[in-house]
Design an enzyme around this catalytic site. Structure first.
Site, short mmCIF file in Angstrom:
data_model
loop_
_atom_site.label_atom_id
_atom_site.label_comp_id
_atom_site.label_asym_id
_atom_site.label_seq_id
_atom_site.Cartn_x
_atom_site.Cartn_y
_atom_site.Cartn_z
N GLU B 59 30.32 48.99 38.47
CA GLU B 59 31.34 49.87 39.03
C GLU B 59 31.23 51.33 38.59
O GLU B 59 31.37 52.23 39.43
CB GLU B 59 32.75 49.32 38.74
CG GLU B 59 33.10 48.06 39.52
CD GLU B 59 32.50 46.80 38.93
OE1 GLU B 59 31.95 46.88 37.81
OE2 GLU B 59 32.58 45.73 39.56
N HIS B 129 42.57 40.41 38.19
CA HIS B 129 42.20 40.47 39.60
C HIS B 129 43.45 40.50 40.49
O HIS B 129 43.41 40.10 41.64
CB HIS B 129 41.36 39.24 40.00
CG HIS B 129 40.00 39.20 39.38
ND1 HIS B 129 39.81 38.87 38.06
CD2 HIS B 129 38.77 39.46 39.88
CE1 HIS B 129 38.51 38.90 37.79
NE2 HIS B 129 37.86 39.27 38.87
#
Lengths: 334, 325
Positions: B59, B129
């Site tokens: 990321e 998440h």
């Protein structure tokens, strides 16, 4: 593992103009630095400064006469060396340090980091060391996508090489075969820690590049011509579409990490050896005199011209005004 | 008018903008042949080839590369992080580089990046998440924050985001991907900084985002049956924030409830409430109320999940309490 870049360089293989350009650039970098330190001592410049004295050959050799304006660089934390070599006007660099509107940031101020000159491919630098490793591959990706032959050169120190981002960056560069050149300016110390204390490598930092299938070498960064040759090969490789190169350039800083650093973690004899026997400018002058490329007087004239240029740049930067308070509200959004 | 779900609306926006500007690049983890784990980029790789590519799981590198592409002026990156929670992994690249690069280099470069971030509690995905981290970025200058609640808004806002030459964080609530709504065939754009009144009412202003807009609308129906008229205001973008529309509603009703799935402390509602009291304290008949998810990590257990998400019942109760003033 990474091999030492070896090539017999002969001054006669270069034009006198090119050789004197290398010389002038190195002198410019050194004198810029010396005058900046003076301005700091006079209390005119705030913040941190990381002197690039002792490593001028690395930047001059890898930029002058090989990179074009449209090629990109991301400079490192001794990055005035690279900005000067890339042609960013000295008054603008001083202007950033002095916080006047002459600076590239039009008065916001910048230290080594945050000055930029997109017209010369200088797209800035992060304050957080090593972040340019990720940003630079995006720039290289954009060139490849657009189909230009522009190369991106990312400078970073041995300290920044321990940032996680190096590995994310090398993985992309290798995977997408990007036109990017990594130049690791290895001056052995990340502030006070020696590279051997902070890096798990076989022998050289460039060894890491092997794992990513990236061409690599270790070069004497204080030999301006050797540095030039190694970079030229890398630039040609990138332009041929053969992807990235990792160059570990060995050098040493003459001063501490920052002005005020006691620099007592380095052995005095070792530092003396680098200053007296491995100084990139001094050694290049010896070679030029020996090969009768230039007379002492000719070099002295260049020194004087550079000195004058720097004094004029400082005058221009200092005489520009401080920005209005409203400057901080300009430019956040396009 | 035709009805499509938000996933299709987003995909249409991506398609139209990729068609319109061939420097638009879509990349991220599994966004290529696989079409994205939420299938928002499905079919783009087949259509646009190398303008849509899978990246390594990295990321910080994804966002950093987007910055490095954008500042050349040669690309318009639309990267995706698989989960908005992963903004934490790339925090420096988002907060300091995407948001500040232009400013700190004197405004010399542009930052046309739209970073897509799926967020929200959905399907027992657990503490890393399921989060809604958008408020973190309200604190970071240089970042525009979009949080749509309907397919119509999602499409119009994403098109605006991609065309914009400044950094955009585009948050998509995962439970809304399958939600349907009316979306016209013809092209339209929705400007940033323009809140939408999803339901008009005169008694209480409920400011809600994403999934909570729908919960608020359900609560409003129930409350209307008892004679309380709720006005539901959806800011749509948290930065820029349309305080004009919010204040105008507040001045009309004098009662405010802010509902979001972000955890309550330091959520976007805290900033909205602070701005309301700065501007309209004496127009208020009651204290400003906030409902957010509890200030504890989101449990993995799908049964427990429902106790984090603000409910219709909570909203009804809070509105009724406000009406007692």
């Amino acid at each position: 593992m990474a091999e030492i870049y070896k090539k017999e360089t002969q001054l006669k293989d270069y034009s006198k103009d090119v050789l004197l350009d290398f010389y002038r650039t190195m002198v410019k970098i050194r004198k810029f630095d010396e005058h900046l330190i003076r301005l700091m001592q006079e209390g005119k410049v705030s913040g941190f400064y990381h002197s690039g004295i002792g490593s001028e050959g690395l930047s001059a050799g890898s930029i002058r006469n090989v990179l074009r304006d449209e090629d990109y660089i991301y400079y490192n934390h001794r990055g005035c060396n690279q900005k000067i070599a890339k042609g960013v006007p000295l008054s603008k660099i001083y202007g950033d340090f002095l916080g006047t509107t002459e600076g590239t940031t039009r008065g916001l101020g910048a230290g080594i980091v945050h000055s930029a000159d997109p017209s010369r491919g200088v797209l800035g630098q992060a304050g957080t060391i090593g972040s340019q490793l990720g940003i630079g591959i995006g720039t290289a990706y954009a060139s490849k996508f657009k189909g230009t032959d522009q190369v991106t050169v990312i400078y970073f120190g041995d300290g920044a090489a321990s940032r996680e981002m190096l590995h994310g960056s090398l993985n992309w560069a290798g995977l997408y075969n990007l036109p990017v050149i990594y130049i690791c300016e290895n001056n052995e110390y990340a502030i006070s820690c020696h590279v051997s204390e902070t890096h798990a490598v076989k022998e050289h930092i460039a060894d890491w590049a092997y794992g990513y299938g990236i061409s690599n070498c270790v070069v004497d960064g204080n030999d301006v011509l050797l540095m030039h040759e190694a970079t030229k090969e890398a630039v040609e490789r990138a332009k041929r579409g053969e992807g990235p190169t990792f160059i570990e350039a060995q050098t040493f800083r003459h001063r501490g990490h920052f002005e005020g650093d006691p620099y007592d973690y380095v052995d005095g004899e070792l530092l003396k050896d680098w200053k007296e026997n491995k100084d990139p400018i001094r050694n290049f002058v010896s070679r030029m005199l020996l090969d009768k490329i230039a007379e002492k007087q000719e070099l002295k004239t260049i020194d004087q011209e550079v000195e004058q240029e720097i004094l004029e740049a400082i005058e221009k930067a200092e005489s520009a005004p401080q920005p209005e308070a409203g400057r901080i509200y300009e430019g956040l959004f396009a | 008018m035709r009805t499509i779900n938000m996933r299709t609306a987003l995909l249409e926006a991506l398609n139209e903008e990729m068609e319109r500007d061939e420097t638009t690049l879509v990349f991220g983890e599994d966004v290529g042949k696989f079409g994205g784990i939420n299938k928002v980029t499905e079919g783009l790789y087949e259509k646009y080839g190398n303008r849509v590519f899978d990246t390594p799981i990295a990321e910080p590198t994804i966002v950093a590369a987007a910055v490095g592409m954008a500042i050349t002026g040669n690309a318009r990156p639309v990267p995706e992080l698989q989960f908005g929670d992963f903004a934490g992994i790339a925090f420096d690249e988002i907060f300091n580089k995407m948001g500040k690069w232009r400013f700190m280099h004197g405004g010399q470069m542009e930052m046309p990046i739209t970073l897509r971030l799926p967020v929200g509690i959905a399907g027992g995905a657990g503490p890393e998440h399921s989060q809604s981290p958008q408020a973190l970025f309200m604190h970071g200058p240089g970042l525009q924050i979009v949080i749509p609640s309907t397919p119509y808004d999602a499409k119009g806002l994403l098109k605006t985001a991609i065309r914009d030459n400044n950094a955009v964080l585009f948050f998509e609530h995962k439970l809304l991907y399958d939600m349907k709504g009316e979306v016209p065939e013809e092209e339209y754009l929705i400007p940033f900084g323009k809140a939408d009144i999803k339901r008009e009412g005169s008694d209480v202003t409920v400011i809600a985002t994403a999934l909570q807009v729908h919960t608020a609308l359900e609560a409003a129906e129930e409350l209307a049956a008892d004679g309380t008229e709720v006005e539901v205001v959806d800011p749509r973008t948290l930065a820029p924030l349309d305080m004009e529309t919010i204040l105008s509603s507040v001045r009309k009703t004098g009662r405010v409830l802010i509902v979001h799935e972000e955890s309550k402390t330091g959520g976007s509602g805290a900033e909205i409430a602070a701005q309301i009291q700065e501007e309209a304290l004496f127009d208020l008949a009651a204290p400003i109320r906030r409902i957010g998810s509890p200030d504890v990590p989101i449990a993995q257990n799908i049964y427990l999940e429902q106790f984090y998400r603000p409910s219709k019942e909570q909203i009804v109760q809070a509105v009724n309490e406000l009406m007692e003033y």
